[in-house]
Design an enzyme around this catalytic site. Structure first.
Site, PDB file in Angstrom:
ATOM      1  CD  GLU A  44       3.298   2.516  12.156  1.00  0.00           C
ATOM      2  OE1 GLU A  44       2.141   2.533  11.747  1.00  0.00           O
ATOM      3  OE2 GLU A  44       3.924   1.483  12.411  1.00  0.00           O
ATOM      4  CE  LYS A 101       3.410  -1.456  14.641  1.00  0.00           C
ATOM      5  NZ  LYS A 101       2.727  -0.724  13.569  1.00  0.00           N
ATOM      6  CG  ASP A 153       4.290  -4.798  10.333  1.00  0.00           C
ATOM      7  OD1 ASP A 153       3.448  -5.397   9.646  1.00  0.00           O
ATOM      8  OD2 ASP A 153       4.054  -3.736  10.936  1.00  0.00           O
ATOM      9  CG  HIS A 166      -0.486   0.359   2.484  1.00  0.00           C
ATOM     10  ND1 HIS A 166       0.166  -0.526   3.293  1.00  0.00           N
ATOM     11  CD2 HIS A 166      -0.502   1.536   3.157  1.00  0.00           C
ATOM     12  CE1 HIS A 166       0.510   0.083   4.411  1.00  0.00           C
ATOM     13  NE2 HIS A 166       0.129   1.345   4.356  1.00  0.00           N
ATOM     14  CG  HIS A 187       5.283  -0.796   4.001  1.00  0.00           C
ATOM     15  ND1 HIS A 187       4.510  -1.334   3.003  1.00  0.00           N
ATOM     16  CD2 HIS A 187       4.631  -1.079   5.161  1.00  0.00           C
ATOM     17  CE1 HIS A 187       3.434  -1.900   3.547  1.00  0.00           C
ATOM     18  NE2 HIS A 187       3.493  -1.766   4.853  1.00  0.00           N
TER      19      HIS A 187
HETATM   20  C1  BG6 Z   1       1.177  -2.014   7.648  1.00  0.00           C
HETATM   21  C2  BG6 Z   1       1.771  -2.607   8.891  1.00  0.00           C
HETATM   22  O1  BG6 Z   1       1.594  -2.721   6.516  1.00  0.00           O
HETATM   23  O2  BG6 Z   1       1.608  -0.662   7.529  1.00  0.00           O
HETATM   24  C3  BG6 Z   1       1.356  -1.812  10.121  1.00  0.00           C
HETATM   25  O3  BG6 Z   1       1.332  -3.954   9.037  1.00  0.00           O
HETATM   26  C4  BG6 Z   1       1.723  -0.363   9.939  1.00  0.00           C
HETATM   27  O4  BG6 Z   1       1.971  -2.340  11.292  1.00  0.00           O
HETATM   28  C5  BG6 Z   1       1.196   0.163   8.613  1.00  0.00           C
HETATM   29  O5  BG6 Z   1       1.149   0.356  11.015  1.00  0.00           O
HETATM   30  C6  BG6 Z   1       1.709   1.554   8.337  1.00  0.00           C
HETATM   31  O6  BG6 Z   1       1.034   2.073   7.233  1.00  0.00           O
HETATM   32  P1  BG6 Z   1       0.809   3.614   7.070  1.00  0.00           P
HETATM   33  O7  BG6 Z   1       0.139   3.764   5.754  1.00  0.00           O
HETATM   34  O8  BG6 Z   1      -0.040   4.061   8.237  1.00  0.00           O
HETATM   35  O9  BG6 Z   1       2.167   4.229   7.126  1.00  0.00           O
END
Ligand code: BG6
Length: 513
Positions: A237, A361, A256, A199, A261
């Site tokens: 985060e 986190k 994760d 994503h 990402h």
């Molecule tokens: C997800 C993880 O893929 O991405 C989560 O599993 C994380 O742990 C999240 O919080 C972060 O996504 P974004 O779009 O909020 O940066």
């Protein structure tokens, strides 16, 4: 604030072509991902007139529901997550395309029934037998569902119709399992039918990295080891594990966030210009970067990576518990909720330029950004002035929640003596382009409907991402951490993460906002 060129004309309802006629089958249609992201994203596509008039959705999940129940449910989802008033005409036209079928994904008997239902929906909505399947399920179902679909002929394509599958993360839990899943899928479908979603690639600001680098003549010539001192990528985060303890206990921050990402952010920042925007041309260049990341030895895992776990502390002014007190987390858990590392890329552009990465986190701020720090100017000119030191230039790509780009440079502070101050030139997306309602999934779903795989992971890229982190996974497993929890909630992670840069004479740039 930067002076900006003329604003674009008011947003047109549709920018781009409509998706192909098709049915989207959502496995896991009663789950959180469907409610929070998929349905609102489809609604946003409908509002932008980007869905075909011949589009329909079949939701599949275990919960018993009628089509009507499902339609009521998605109305609530759209109201809750779109944050926009619903336009009754768009809604009417949208919701009548939704159907639901209850069943157990592991049950072979489910698939002939799905097939019958698809035949019916295809007939009613003239979807040309184009189907795509979204795996919004637990990862253990990815392979089995595609296998059962294939056994019923539901993955078969012809010149007249296509079949595609979107696989969510996590794609495997280490290199070996990712390879096994790729092998399983590639026996059932062609690579061109497999859309491995990340994503992060749906985020405008992530896509903009390529536009910024390659649509502007001024940056590319200095985007290399000659001018760049180092790169920092931070994904911070404020949230903890938010009720996902049972998943997170087995994943941890490294799995994760990093092979997926953060590898996207590295590859887009570091890749060579692709020869075109063709999906494979772009992904070839991304893959080359991932392959060029220097493998880390066991010894280097110890010196070049840091893991952490949050203890109690504060978040948003409130006291919050430590990770080990979260639901579904072991009281002596060794799972990391923070990771930092230094990577090197072995190619001519980047040799000896460190890429420092961190994600965690319960940090003090939610902030994802990429800092490109340039080499310092020679001090010669300022030797006989009172200027004590020069600040290096930093270009910051702000991915979220602030979306924009800023450039930090030195300027003379007004006055009779030569004094230098650091100033910022800022571009903010929202200020210039306004706010677009978006979940980040719109572009990705639409791309799947038109068959554009550019923003999806190819098998080799997923494996290359795991190859980078695998030595850390292995060594960390063999040497359990002794000092967890080692950072308080509401801080920037363990002190070892700061030391990782300090040893090289550098510092993290923290954005507190
Ligand atoms: C997800 C993880 O893929 O991405 C989560 O599993 C994380 O742990 C999240 O919080 C972060 O996504 P974004 O779009 O909020 O940066």
């Amino acid at each position: 604030m930067a002076q900006l060129a003329e604003r674009p004309a008011a947003a047109t309802p549709r920018i781009g072509k409509q998706g192909d006629a098709c049915v989207m089958v959502i496995f896991g249609a009663a789950g959180d991902l469907t409610a929070r992201l998929l349905i609102p994203a489809l609604y946003n596509l409908a509002r932008a007139d980007l869905l075909s008039k011949e589009f329909a959705v079949l939701g599949v999940a275990r919960a018993p529901m009628t089509d009507e129940d499902f339609r009521k449910r998605i109305l609530d989802d759209v109201k809750e997550y779109c944050g926009e008033c619903i336009n009754s005409e768009t809604w009417e036209n949208f919701s009548r395309r939704f159907y639901y079928f209850a069943g157990n994904f592991g049950d072979d008997q489910l698939y002939p029934k799905i097939k019958d239902r698809l035949v019916q929906i295809d007939r009613d909505h003239s979807t040309h037998q184009n189907f795509f399947y979204y795996m919004a399920t637990a990862p253990s179902f990815f392979g089995p569902i595609v296998e059962k679909l294939a056994a019923k002929g539901l993955m078969e394509q012809s010149n007249d119709h296509w079949r595609r599958v979107i696989i969510e993360k996590p794609f495997g839990h280490d290199l070996e399992s990712a390879k096994a899943l790729n092998q399983q899928l590639l026996k059932l479908a062609d690579e061109k039918q497999i859309y491995r979603i990340d994503h992060y690639l749906g985020k405008e600001t992530v896509q903009n990295i390529m536009a910024f680098r390659f649509a502007n003549g001024i940056f590319e010539p200095i985007w290399n080891r000659r001018y760049i001192d180092h790169v920092q990528i931070s994904v911070a985060e404020t949230v903890g594990v938010e009720g996902r303890g049972s998943y997170f206990e087995h994943a941890g921050s490294l799995r994760d966030m990093v092979p997926n990402h953060i590898m996207q952010l590295i590859s887009l920042t570091a890749m060579e210009p692709p020869i075109s925007f063709d999906a494979n041309a772009v992904r070839d260049e991304q893959a080359k970067i991932l392959h060029a990341i220097q493998p880390i030895s066991d010894q280097e895992v110890l010196t070049r990576s840091v893991r952490g776990q949050y203890g109690e502390g504060t978040a948003g002014g409130e006291n919050v518990p430590g990770y080990r007190s979260e639901p579904d987390v072991a009281p002596d858990s060794r799972t990391e909720t923070f990771v930092a590392m230094k990577l090197l890329i072995d190619n001519w552009r980047w040799a000896d330029v460190p890429f420092y990465l961190r994600t965690g986190k319960r940090m003090p701020a939610r902030n994802t950004h990429i800092v490109i720090q340039f080499r310092q100017a020679p001090f010669v000119l300022f030797r006989d002035t009172s200027v004590e030191h020069l600040m290096p230039n930093q270009l910051v790509l702000h991915i979220q929640p602030e979306e924009g780009i800023s450039l930090q440079f030195a300027a003379k502070v007004p006055g009779p003596v030569m004094r230098l101050g650091t100033v910022d030139m800022n571009f903010e997306y929202q200020e210039y382009f306004g706010k677009q309602p978006s979940t980040g999934y719109e572009r990705l779903l639409h791309d799947c409907m038109i068959g554009d795989q550019t923003l999806f992971q190819r098998a080799d890229m997923v494996e290359a991402g795991w190859t980078v982190v695998n030595p850390m996974l292995d060594l960390w497993k063999a040497l359990p951490p002794r000092n967890f929890p080692n950072y308080a909630s509401g801080t920037w992670g363990p002190k070892e993460a700061d030391e990782l840069l300090e040893r090289d004479g550098r510092r993290w740039r923290n954005f507190e906002k």
